[in-house]
Write a protein that holds these residues in place. Structure first.
Motif: not given
Length: 236
Positions: A100-127
């Motif tokens: 992943v890289s972030v661009e701001y006004n066309g200027g890019p950051s360095d890359f940040y790399c991680e493994e890809r997984s089929a799932v990464t389950p997480g819960v935001l909030v319960i209603q």
């Protein structure tokens, strides 16, 4: 003035440990398609934070001059500021590693790399059934059906498009089970959340037991593809 003396815009900088899940964890061992992430750093966007904009039923991939690229694929941007960007991992990523890289006004950051997984389950909030957010002062009655808003449960069925506002109910490709306080809890719906952006997962779960008067704090576990996502649950 020589060309070398001209001022240049600072490069966006992702912190070394600058990736986090939408639920607030800074642990980022892997990412999955449709996962909601927060990226932390400096110079990632405007000093005054800007919420993502929607056009023609889709969340934009650029907000306040900020873009996020996963293996070169632009991602929907939920929020952008100098120190934090919230985004959704594109669904079409298929490589074993995600950079992943972030661009701001066309200027890019360095890359940040991680493994890809089929799932990464997480819960935001319960209603709760009455629309309140589950908490110690607003517990859910036993026997009632709660709604968990989550992410990272794998692909939707039928598939959804990056940034799409979901029009109606659907499903998940992977089966989901749940337990509350170690007891099986019937999962009545798993799929996209109608009216919200693709990537948000809606899970409707029935709490076992009958209503009481004593408030108890316990843990709700979701299990999908041999991985678990958890959240505290208050019930009575």
């Amino acid at each position: 003035m020589a060309l070398a003396d001209c001022p240049t815009a600072p490069q966006p900088d992702i912190n070394l440990a600058g990736m986090g899940t939408a639920a607030g964890s800074l642990a980022w061992p892997s990412v999955s398609d449709g996962e909601i992430l927060s990226i932390y750093g400096a110079g990632l966007g405007p000093a005054q934070g800007v919420a993502g904009a929607y056009h023609n039923g889709f969340l934009d991939t650029q907000t306040g001059g900020t873009r996020v690229l996963f293996n070169g694929v632009p991602a929907p941007v939920l929020y952008a500021s100098s120190g934090q960007v919230n985004t959704i991992v594109p669904f079409e990523i298929s490589d074993n590693f995600v950079c992943v890289s972030v661009e701001y006004n066309g200027g890019p950051s360095d890359f940040y790399c991680e493994e890809r997984s089929a799932v990464t389950p997480g819960v935001l909030v319960i209603q709760n059934p009455d629309g309140t957010i589950n908490s110690s002062t607003a517990p859910a009655p036993r026997g009632s059906v709660i709604t968990a808003w989550a992410y990272g449960f794998g692909p939707f069925s039928p598939p959804l498009t990056d940034g799409q506002i979901v029009a109606g109910p659907g499903g998940l490709s992977n089966p989901v089970t749940a337990t509350i306080d170690g007891t099986d809890a019937p999962v009545q719906y798993t799929g996209p959340a109608p009216g919200l952006v693709a990537g948000v997962v809606q899970l409707n779960v029935k709490i076992p037991g009958t209503p009481g008067t004593t408030v108890e704090k316990t843990t709700l576990f979701f299990n999908v593809s041999n991985k678990s996502g958890a959240a505290y649950l208050w019930m009575k």
